[in-house]
Design a protein around this motif. Structure first.
Motif, PDB file in Angstrom:
ATOM      1  N   PHE A   1       4.521   5.560   3.587  1.00  0.00           N
ATOM      2  CA  PHE A   1       3.203   4.805   3.595  1.00  0.00           C
ATOM      3  C   PHE A   1       2.526   5.065   2.249  1.00  0.00           C
ATOM      4  CE2 PHE A   1       3.720   9.241   5.446  1.00  0.00           C
ATOM      5  CZ  PHE A   1       3.586   9.908   4.503  1.00  0.00           C
ATOM      6  N   ALA A   2       3.153   4.787   1.119  1.00  0.00           N
ATOM      7  CA  ALA A   2       2.750   4.836  -0.042  1.00  0.00           C
ATOM      8  C   ALA A   2       2.086   3.577  -0.471  1.00  0.00           C
ATOM      9  CB  ALA A   2       3.872   5.023  -1.348  1.00  0.00           C
ATOM     10  N   ALA A   3       2.492   2.258   0.061  1.00  0.00           N
ATOM     11  CA  ALA A   3       2.003   1.127  -0.120  1.00  0.00           C
ATOM     12  C   ALA A   3       0.588   1.060   0.717  1.00  0.00           C
ATOM     13  CB  ALA A   3       2.860  -0.091   0.680  1.00  0.00           C
ATOM     14  N   ASN A   4       0.516   1.561   1.681  1.00  0.00           N
ATOM     15  CA  ASN A   4      -0.853   1.580   2.441  1.00  0.00           C
ATOM     16  C   ASN A   4      -1.742   2.467   1.912  1.00  0.00           C
ATOM     17  OD1 ASN A   4      -2.616   1.478   4.680  1.00  0.00           O
ATOM     18  ND2 ASN A   4      -2.198   3.556   5.311  1.00  0.00           N
ATOM     19  N   GLU A   5      -1.517   3.625   1.141  1.00  0.00           N
ATOM     20  CA  GLU A   5      -2.327   4.219   0.419  1.00  0.00           C
ATOM     21  C   GLU A   5      -2.880   3.661  -1.118  1.00  0.00           C
ATOM     22  OE1 GLU A   5      -0.859   8.127   0.001  1.00  0.00           O
ATOM     23  OE2 GLU A   5      -1.183   8.372   2.235  1.00  0.00           O
ATOM     24  N   ALA A   6      -1.939   3.061  -1.596  1.00  0.00           N
ATOM     25  CA  ALA A   6      -2.096   2.475  -3.104  1.00  0.00           C
ATOM     26  C   ALA A   6      -2.899   0.993  -2.913  1.00  0.00           C
ATOM     27  CB  ALA A   6      -0.926   2.081  -3.642  1.00  0.00           C
ATOM     28  N   ALA A   7      -2.405   0.098  -2.007  1.00  0.00           N
ATOM     29  CA  ALA A   7      -3.220  -1.155  -1.994  1.00  0.00           C
ATOM     30  C   ALA A   7      -3.762  -1.730  -0.924  1.00  0.00           C
ATOM     31  CB  ALA A   7      -1.958  -2.223  -2.313  1.00  0.00           C
ATOM     32  N   THR A   8      -3.808  -0.982   0.372  1.00  0.00           N
ATOM     33  CA  THR A   8      -4.456  -1.661   1.570  1.00  0.00           C
ATOM     34  C   THR A   8      -5.815  -1.817   1.419  1.00  0.00           C
ATOM     35  OG1 THR A   8      -2.541  -0.859   2.968  1.00  0.00           O
ATOM     36  CG2 THR A   8      -4.854  -1.288   3.824  1.00  0.00           C
ATOM     37  N   SER A   9      -6.731  -0.752   0.851  1.00  0.00           N
ATOM     38  CA  SER A   9      -8.040  -0.907   0.519  1.00  0.00           C
ATOM     39  C   SER A   9      -8.552  -2.000   0.008  1.00  0.00           C
ATOM     40  CB  SER A   9      -8.627   0.418   0.511  1.00  0.00           C
ATOM     41  OG  SER A   9      -8.493   1.461   1.327  1.00  0.00           O
ATOM     42  N   LEU A  10      -7.723  -2.080  -1.348  1.00  0.00           N
ATOM     43  CA  LEU A  10      -8.130  -3.113  -2.353  1.00  0.00           C
ATOM     44  C   LEU A  10      -7.737  -4.344  -1.862  1.00  0.00           C
ATOM     45  CD1 LEU A  10      -6.255  -1.735  -5.506  1.00  0.00           C
ATOM     46  CD2 LEU A  10      -8.718  -1.575  -5.011  1.00  0.00           C
ATOM     47  N   LYS A  11      -6.730  -4.585  -0.872  1.00  0.00           N
ATOM     48  CA  LYS A  11      -6.588  -5.805  -0.200  1.00  0.00           C
ATOM     49  C   LYS A  11      -7.589  -6.254   0.702  1.00  0.00           C
ATOM     50  CE  LYS A  11      -2.755  -7.840  -1.792  1.00  0.00           C
ATOM     51  NZ  LYS A  11      -3.157  -9.265  -2.113  1.00  0.00           N
ATOM     52  N   MET A  12      -7.948  -5.098   1.628  1.00  0.00           N
ATOM     53  CA  MET A  12      -9.270  -5.424   2.510  1.00  0.00           C
ATOM     54  C   MET A  12     -10.544  -5.879   1.905  1.00  0.00           C
ATOM     55  SD  MET A  12      -8.594  -2.226   5.048  1.00  0.00           S
ATOM     56  CE  MET A  12     -10.316  -2.722   5.965  1.00  0.00           C
ATOM     57  N   VAL A  13     -10.641  -5.403   0.591  1.00  0.00           N
ATOM     58  CA  VAL A  13     -11.786  -5.817  -0.085  1.00  0.00           C
ATOM     59  C   VAL A  13     -11.949  -7.202  -0.689  1.00  0.00           C
ATOM     60  CG1 VAL A  13     -13.323  -5.313  -2.234  1.00  0.00           C
ATOM     61  CG2 VAL A  13     -12.611  -3.361  -0.973  1.00  0.00           C
ATOM     62  N   GLU A  14     -10.200  -7.483  -1.009  1.00  0.00           N
ATOM     63  CA  GLU A  14     -10.277  -9.059  -1.340  1.00  0.00           C
ATOM     64  C   GLU A  14     -10.376 -10.001  -0.235  1.00  0.00           C
ATOM     65  OE1 GLU A  14      -5.854 -11.011  -2.498  1.00  0.00           O
ATOM     66  OE2 GLU A  14      -6.377  -9.273  -3.817  1.00  0.00           O
TER      67      GLU A  14
ATOM     68  N   GLY B   1       5.195  13.223  -5.402  1.00  0.00           N
ATOM     69  CA  GLY B   1       5.689  12.169  -4.173  1.00  0.00           C
ATOM     70  C   GLY B   1       4.646  11.139  -3.827  1.00  0.00           C
ATOM     71  N   GLY B   2       3.314  11.343  -3.680  1.00  0.00           N
ATOM     72  CA  GLY B   2       2.187  10.503  -3.655  1.00  0.00           C
ATOM     73  C   GLY B   2       1.850   9.826  -4.869  1.00  0.00           C
ATOM     74  N   THR B   3       2.042  10.029  -6.106  1.00  0.00           N
ATOM     75  CA  THR B   3       1.567   9.497  -7.239  1.00  0.00           C
ATOM     76  C   THR B   3       2.413   8.481  -7.815  1.00  0.00           C
ATOM     77  OG1 THR B   3       0.256  11.590  -7.591  1.00  0.00           O
ATOM     78  CG2 THR B   3       0.442   9.989  -9.563  1.00  0.00           C
ATOM     79  N   TRP B   4       3.996   9.023  -8.041  1.00  0.00           N
ATOM     80  CA  TRP B   4       4.887   8.177  -8.709  1.00  0.00           C
ATOM     81  C   TRP B   4       4.989   6.545  -8.108  1.00  0.00           C
ATOM     82  CZ3 TRP B   4       9.184   5.657  -7.066  1.00  0.00           C
ATOM     83  CH2 TRP B   4       9.972   6.351  -6.007  1.00  0.00           C
ATOM     84  N   PRO B   5       4.962   6.536  -6.770  1.00  0.00           N
ATOM     85  CA  PRO B   5       5.336   5.039  -6.355  1.00  0.00           C
ATOM     86  C   PRO B   5       3.992   4.339  -6.653  1.00  0.00           C
ATOM     87  CG  PRO B   5       5.593   6.872  -4.554  1.00  0.00           C
ATOM     88  CD  PRO B   5       4.882   7.382  -5.733  1.00  0.00           C
TER      89      PRO B   5
END
Length: 571
Positions: free
Chosen positions: A342-355, A473-477
């Motif tokens: 679920f790293a992609a969800n935590e890293a980019a989903t909110s940014l994509k929703m704002v976009e 584990g949550g930061t490096w990806p």
């Protein structure tokens, strides 16, 4: 007859004396190697396996300590000798007034950590997104790495201190003063740094990296203090304090600040708009006040003396000894890759929703509504994590967390054009609440497990060792995911000149900054392939496979081990 009696009695006396010597040596070795508090009752090892052999197994981290690999009789004996605390159910006593005061203090200290983390990992990337690409945001994301690498200097925090101030306060006090000073510095330079962030991305990364670095150092000391502030039977509430404190600080800097920083939110609700400079100055003053109270009004209890080597070199050797344990290595592998699903969800989903047009203040409001549910979830998770199966709720929470992560990808794909309806907004709130609840259960569950197995003598280092790999584990990806979104994206800026449409390839066209550049030349930005969906799907598939093939069977074995299996003999 008399001679026979004498001969027959002599061996019995010898065996009795040998048994007595064995029990004595067992108690002495346990007092050194287990590093448990002297107030905790110990039961001598009574199984047939010699004590020296069992202690050697503990020190070497042999796989035979995994009880599920032993026979039934050996399992009973191992639990009698090494893990009696697991046989009897944990007695749930009401919290004492001392524990309640300790919990309040821990919540405040973790709160101070959460404020800079909420800025560096939450609100600042949203404020920068209008002017930066995903690759540039990946550079700023490096500022969160010190929180995941604090193991590298945790032995220094555990080994060097001023006795008159206190082992933990010797570090907490100067670190909090430094955090307050750094936030004051940023507040005085915020306009210069934030007005043109593309020209100051390196300075911004350096400043916030320093802020997270100091907060991480304070966290090492607070984690170690938590093991002695709370009574033994209520140690599981240390993770609850961490959840409440960190989440409160994080959401104050992320959701609350983003909401009050929005001009539309301030105008709609009739509240003054909060700028970043004023917010930083406020928390700078809070840091100074809490530090002043700690220095003059809070006395730190002295920890029990020990013959163990607590020098910097000795603690590094202890870390290496811990890392050589086979079951610790298995736990490290779990931590490094378990969150990738679920790293992609935590890293980019909110940014994509704002976009896609989701307003920042609406996003902040959704997460703000979720906040009390996270606090309640942290309390429930702490209760679930007490007993013989502390990792069970952590394992269960993987499934909804992965499922809601994939659902978030679908939400981005089918996101309606703004303005969004109230029904869809309510759906987003429900999705956020349930998704974050599963995340909270996992956080509290694994933290409670770490607290249970950590050696109090080197509590700061041991907790930091385990938490380092959890955070890593949550930061490096994150860096690679944000880079991957740009790398796998195919975007075209279409410009019409003299009635002819000209296509200009622009990988940065997926960001608002790239779209603005395209508009400047009179073009329209068209994204043909969005790398977000490719990265998100790859993460989800890996997460499912790794969970079933490795995480679940390994976690079930690890939680069967007695506490002493996680100890090493200190030199």
């Amino acid at each position: 007859m008399s001679s026979r009696r004498n001969k027959s009695k002599k061996p019995k006396q010898t065996r009795a004396s040998e048994d007595q010597d064995m029990r004595k040596s067992s108690d002495e070795s346990m007092a050194i190697s287990s590093s448990l508090n002297t107030s905790i009752p110990r039961t001598p090892i009574t199984s047939r396996t010699p004590v020296s052999s069992r202690m050697a197994m503990l020190e070497d981290g042999d796989e035979e300590l995994e009880l599920n690999l032993l026979g039934e009789e050996q399992q009973r004996e191992a639990r009698q000798g090494l893990g009696q605390e697991r046989e009897a159910p944990v007695e749930k006593r009401p919290l004492s007034s001392k524990d309640k005061r300790a919990m309040v203090l821990l919540c405040v200290l973790y709160l101070i950590q959460g404020v800079p983390l909420g800025l560096a990992l939450g609100s600042i990337p949203f404020l920068l997104k209008d002017n930066l690409s995903y690759s540039q945001l990946a550079t700023f994301a490096l500022s969160g790495y010190p929180y995941s690498l604090k193991l590298l200097w945790s032995p220094i925090v555990d080994s060097i201190f001023h006795p008159s101030i206190g082992r933990r306060k010797s570090w907490i006090i100067p670190m909090q003063l430094t955090v307050g000073t750094l936030m004051l510095y940023i507040s005085l330079n915020v306009e210069r740094l934030m007005d043109s962030p593309e020209n100051h991305i390196n300075e911004l990364t350096f400043v916030f990296t320093s802020l997270v670095l100091i907060s991480a150092t304070q966290d090492i000391a607070v984690d170690g203090w938590a093991l002695t502030l709370l009574s033994q039977e209520n140690l599981s509430y240390a993770s609850t304090c961490q959840t409440i404190g960190l989440n409160t600080g994080y959401f104050a800097s992320f959701t609350v600040f983003l909401a009050f920083n929005s001009a539309e939110f301030a105008q709609k609700w009739g509240v003054p708009q909060l700028n970043l400079s004023a917010y930083l100055r406020f928390w700078s003053v809070v840091c100074y006040l809490v530090t002043f109270w700690l220095l003059f009004f809070k006395k730190e209890d002295k920890e029990p003396t020990t013959e163990a080597d607590l020098s910097i070199k000795g603690v590094y050797k202890t870390i290496w000894s811990i890392c050589k344990l086979k079951h610790v290595q298995s736990l490290i592998i779990v931590h490094i890759f378990a969150k990738l699903g679920f790293a992609a969800n935590e890293a980019a989903t909110s940014l994509k929703m704002v976009e896609k047009g989701f307003k920042r203040e609406d996003l902040a409001l959704a997460v703000l509504i979720d906040f009390p549910f996270q606090i309640f979830g942290g309390y429930l998770a702490a209760s679930w994590s007490r007993g013989d199966r502390p990792l069970r709720p952590w394992i269960w929470a993987f499934w909804p967390r992965l499922g809601f992560g994939m659902m978030a990808t679908l939400i981005v794909y089918y996101f309606p054009k703004p303005p969004i309806s109230s029904g869809f907004f309510a759906f987003l709130i429900v999705h956020t609440v349930i998704s974050s609840f599963s995340s909270t259960v996992q956080f509290v569950g694994i933290s409670a497990f770490h607290t249970r197995i950590s050696d109090p003598l080197i509590g700061g280092t041991y907790m930091t060792l385990l938490n380092t790999f959890t955070n890593l584990g949550g930061t490096w990806p994150k860096y690679f995911i944000l880079k991957g979104v740009d790398a796998f994206s195919v975007a075209t800026c279409k410009v019409t000149e003299a009635g002819t449409e000209v296509a200009v390839k622009a990988s940065e066209c997926v960001s608002e900054h790239g779209q603005a550049l395209c508009r400047e030349i009179g073009g329209t930005c068209v994204t043909e392939t969005d790398g977000y969906y490719i990265v998100s799907t790859a993460c989800f598939v890996f997460g499912i496979v790794f969970l079933v093939a490795y995480v679940i069977p390994t976690a079930r074995k690890l939680q069967e081990l007695p506490s002493l299996a996680w100890r090493v003999k200190l030199a």
